[in-house]
Design a protein around this motif. Structure first.
Motif, PDB file in Angstrom:
ATOM      1  N   MET A   1       0.946  -1.304  -0.001  1.00 23.24           N
ATOM      2  CA  MET A   1       0.018  -0.023   0.171  1.00 23.24           C
ATOM      3  C   MET A   1       0.856   1.137  -0.015  1.00 23.24           C
ATOM      4  O   MET A   1       2.010   1.264   0.811  1.00 23.24           O
ATOM      5  CB  MET A   1      -0.773   0.014   1.375  1.00 23.24           C
ATOM      6  CG  MET A   1      -1.879  -1.023   1.177  1.00 23.24           C
ATOM      7  SD  MET A   1      -3.222  -0.623   0.221  1.00 23.24           S
ATOM      8  CE  MET A   1      -4.418   0.382   1.277  1.00 23.24           C
ATOM      9  N   PRO A   2       0.490   2.264  -0.849  1.00 28.18           N
ATOM     10  CA  PRO A   2       1.091   3.542  -0.726  1.00 28.18           C
ATOM     11  C   PRO A   2       1.357   4.031   0.771  1.00 28.18           C
ATOM     12  O   PRO A   2      -0.064   4.038   1.301  1.00 28.18           O
ATOM     13  CB  PRO A   2       0.387   4.412  -1.743  1.00 28.18           C
ATOM     14  CG  PRO A   2      -0.195   3.480  -2.445  1.00 28.18           C
ATOM     15  CD  PRO A   2      -0.733   2.285  -1.654  1.00 28.18           C
ATOM     16  N   THR A   3       2.471   4.629   1.160  1.00 30.02           N
ATOM     17  CA  THR A   3       2.371   4.917   2.564  1.00 30.02           C
ATOM     18  C   THR A   3       3.379   6.408   2.598  1.00 30.02           C
ATOM     19  O   THR A   3       3.976   6.538   1.903  1.00 30.02           O
ATOM     20  CB  THR A   3       3.063   3.981   3.341  1.00 30.02           C
ATOM     21  OG1 THR A   3       2.426   2.754   3.254  1.00 30.02           O
ATOM     22  CG2 THR A   3       3.512   4.482   4.858  1.00 30.02           C
ATOM     23  N   ILE A   4       2.363   7.274   3.519  1.00 25.98           N
ATOM     24  CA  ILE A   4       3.354   8.478   3.836  1.00 25.98           C
ATOM     25  C   ILE A   4       4.041   8.295   5.253  1.00 25.98           C
ATOM     26  O   ILE A   4       3.326   7.910   6.068  1.00 25.98           O
ATOM     27  CB  ILE A   4       2.535   9.602   3.610  1.00 25.98           C
ATOM     28  CG1 ILE A   4       1.765   9.982   2.464  1.00 25.98           C
ATOM     29  CG2 ILE A   4       3.058  10.942   4.167  1.00 25.98           C
ATOM     30  CD1 ILE A   4       0.715  10.989   2.092  1.00 25.98           C
ATOM     31  N   VAL A   5       5.261   8.830   5.167  1.00 30.10           N
ATOM     32  CA  VAL A   5       5.989   8.732   6.648  1.00 30.10           C
ATOM     33  C   VAL A   5       6.210   9.900   7.170  1.00 30.10           C
ATOM     34  O   VAL A   5       6.726  10.960   6.574  1.00 30.10           O
ATOM     35  CB  VAL A   5       7.285   8.082   6.524  1.00 30.10           C
ATOM     36  CG1 VAL A   5       7.966   7.965   7.711  1.00 30.10           C
ATOM     37  CG2 VAL A   5       7.277   6.387   5.739  1.00 30.10           C
ATOM     38  N   GLU A  54      -2.200  16.277  -2.710  1.00 29.39           N
ATOM     39  CA  GLU A  54      -3.522  16.548  -1.947  1.00 29.39           C
ATOM     40  C   GLU A  54      -3.158  15.680  -0.577  1.00 29.39           C
ATOM     41  O   GLU A  54      -3.362  16.251   0.710  1.00 29.39           O
ATOM     42  CB  GLU A  54      -4.930  16.148  -2.637  1.00 29.39           C
ATOM     43  CG  GLU A  54      -5.186  17.293  -3.357  1.00 29.39           C
ATOM     44  CD  GLU A  54      -4.622  17.135  -4.667  1.00 29.39           C
ATOM     45  OE1 GLU A  54      -4.172  16.066  -5.177  1.00 29.39           O
ATOM     46  OE2 GLU A  54      -4.600  18.427  -5.443  1.00 29.39           O
ATOM     47  N   THR A  55      -2.852  14.218  -0.756  1.00 27.16           N
ATOM     48  CA  THR A  55      -2.608  13.617   0.247  1.00 27.16           C
ATOM     49  C   THR A  55      -1.304  14.059   1.220  1.00 27.16           C
ATOM     50  O   THR A  55      -1.512  13.940   2.261  1.00 27.16           O
ATOM     51  CB  THR A  55      -2.391  11.952  -0.122  1.00 27.16           C
ATOM     52  OG1 THR A  55      -1.538  11.922  -1.142  1.00 27.16           O
ATOM     53  CG2 THR A  55      -3.990  11.519  -0.524  1.00 27.16           C
ATOM     54  N   LEU A  56      -0.500  14.595   0.365  1.00 25.91           N
ATOM     55  CA  LEU A  56       0.655  14.909   1.245  1.00 25.91           C
ATOM     56  C   LEU A  56       0.487  16.207   2.194  1.00 25.91           C
ATOM     57  O   LEU A  56       0.713  16.253   2.994  1.00 25.91           O
ATOM     58  CB  LEU A  56       1.990  15.220   0.204  1.00 25.91           C
ATOM     59  CG  LEU A  56       2.447  14.104  -0.267  1.00 25.91           C
ATOM     60  CD1 LEU A  56       3.630  14.265  -1.562  1.00 25.91           C
ATOM     61  CD2 LEU A  56       3.674  13.506   0.957  1.00 25.91           C
ATOM     62  N   THR A  61      -0.885  18.623   7.376  1.00 20.32           N
ATOM     63  CA  THR A  61      -2.114  19.101   8.148  1.00 20.32           C
ATOM     64  C   THR A  61      -1.835  18.331   9.471  1.00 20.32           C
ATOM     65  O   THR A  61      -1.962  18.934  10.556  1.00 20.32           O
ATOM     66  CB  THR A  61      -3.429  19.486   7.829  1.00 20.32           C
ATOM     67  OG1 THR A  61      -3.084  20.190   6.425  1.00 20.32           O
ATOM     68  CG2 THR A  61      -4.367  20.058   8.282  1.00 20.32           C
ATOM     69  N   ILE A  62      -2.210  16.902   9.417  1.00 17.56           N
ATOM     70  CA  ILE A  62      -2.396  16.283  10.360  1.00 17.56           C
ATOM     71  C   ILE A  62      -1.212  16.226  11.344  1.00 17.56           C
ATOM     72  O   ILE A  62      -1.042  16.086  12.634  1.00 17.56           O
ATOM     73  CB  ILE A  62      -3.033  14.847  10.261  1.00 17.56           C
ATOM     74  CG1 ILE A  62      -2.110  14.217   9.451  1.00 17.56           C
ATOM     75  CG2 ILE A  62      -4.406  14.920   9.721  1.00 17.56           C
ATOM     76  CD1 ILE A  62      -2.372  12.507   9.561  1.00 17.56           C
ATOM     77  N   ALA A  63       0.056  16.181  10.736  1.00 21.32           N
ATOM     78  CA  ALA A  63       1.403  16.046  11.391  1.00 21.32           C
ATOM     79  C   ALA A  63       1.532  17.448  12.251  1.00 21.32           C
ATOM     80  O   ALA A  63       2.033  17.091  13.481  1.00 21.32           O
ATOM     81  CB  ALA A  63       2.294  15.996  10.369  1.00 21.32           C
TER      82      ALA A  63
END
Lengths: 82, 233
Positions: A1-5, A54-56, A61-63
């Motif tokens: 799955m694509p993942t942002i760290v 957009e997802t980044l 924002t949540i980070a």
């Protein structure tokens, strides 16, 4: 799955008792080449679909609003997992 | 007077806080974190405990609970809100009071009967204390180290927002020995030690007079009842 760290660290000027305890243990174990330890957090955010601008942006924002507290922590990186 | 005490997943001291309200002459109202309803209460207590296991940061997940939308709105409109220990951490995470909390500098959980000085008796929760009064109430926390940047510390010191300071021993490395702070208006107060554990003979801290006879916490709860009555008069 694509993942942002997202990586979060305690601010440099803020005492990190966890890191200090680990540093003390390393010294006791004879690992004298390491003079300090600081402990942060790594969040892996799984994305439905590809990682986009957009997802980044949403991750940023949540980070800043939830994953970290700007009084005591810095968001040091937000990136797509390779 | 109806005082709401909110239970979050992992709250521990909500029953003690409810009993403290009752002993002070108020009517405790049990509120639930998942509801969007303050049930007509006139003051709110966020109790101690380890909401959500202190995951992420102490108090942070609870500060986003459904009922916190109503709490934040009511706090901005002047309703008295007291955050005790984990409740203080929630208030800081919700930005209702300044600062944040880090792990105790000693690295361990600390439990002790703690002496405090009342630095500001002009808040909704401290009116029944004398300015400069010294009190002893139990303290028990792992993440109690109050932290804020130098500008914030100066601002809250100048504004009289430092409500309580540790005396004798600083148990967790809090900056300027700060044990509790308020918002600028003084209706929202947060502190790490637990007044609700010093309200009933036989269950409080030891005093020179007798074991477990310390009742210094009771004035927090009588203060809010008094200040609410005065605001209606």
């Amino acid at each position: 799955m694509p993942t942002i760290v997202v990586e979060v660290m305690p601010k440099a000027e803020i005492l990190d008792p966890q890191g200090k305890a680990v540093a003390g243990a390393l010294t006791r174990l004879g690992h004298n080449q390491f003079s300090g330890v600081r402990i942060g957090k790594r969040f892996e955010l799984t994305v439905d679909g590809p990682v986009t601008a957009e997802t980044l942006a949403a991750a940023k924002t949540i980070a800043e609003d939830i994953l970290s507290n700007s009084v005591i922590e810095d968001v040091v990186s937000i990136s797509e997992a390779k | 007077m109806r005082v709401g005490v909110i239970t979050f997943p992992g709250s521990l001291d909500e029953r003690d806080a409810q009993r403290a309200v009752k002993l002070a002459g108020g009517t405790p109202v049990a509120l639930w974190h998942g509801a969007h309803d303050l049930e007509g209460v006139e003051a709110i207590i966020l109790p101690g405990g380890f909401s959500y296991g202190d995951y992420l940061r102490a108090g942070s997940i609870a500060s986003h609970a459904p009922i916190m939308a109503e709490v934040i709105d009511a706090a901005h409109k002047g309703m008295p809100v007291l955050g005790i220990c984990n409740g203080f951490q929630m208030l800081a995470e919700a930005r209702l009071v300044p600062g944040a909390h880090g792990r105790n500098d000693c690295g361990t959980f600390v439990r002790r009967d703690q002496k405090l000085i009342v630095e500001n008796n002009n808040t909704a929760w401290t009116k029944d204390f004398a300015q400069g009064e010294e009190i002893i109430i139990p303290l028990k926390n792992a993440d109690g180290r109050f932290v804020a940047d130098a500008d914030t510390i100066k601002r809250i010191e100048d504004n009289g927002q430092v409500t309580f300071r540790y005396v004798g021993v600083n148990p967790n490395g809090s900056l300027d020995d700060i044990a509790g702070v308020s918002n600028k208006a003084g209706n929202v107060v947060g502190l790490m030690p637990h007044p609700e554990h010093a309200v009933e003979p036989g269950f409080g801290p030891d005093t020179a007079a007798a074991m477990r006879s310390g009742l210094d916490g009771l004035k927090f709860f009588t203060s809010v009842i008094q200040s609410t009555l005065l605001s209606k008069a």
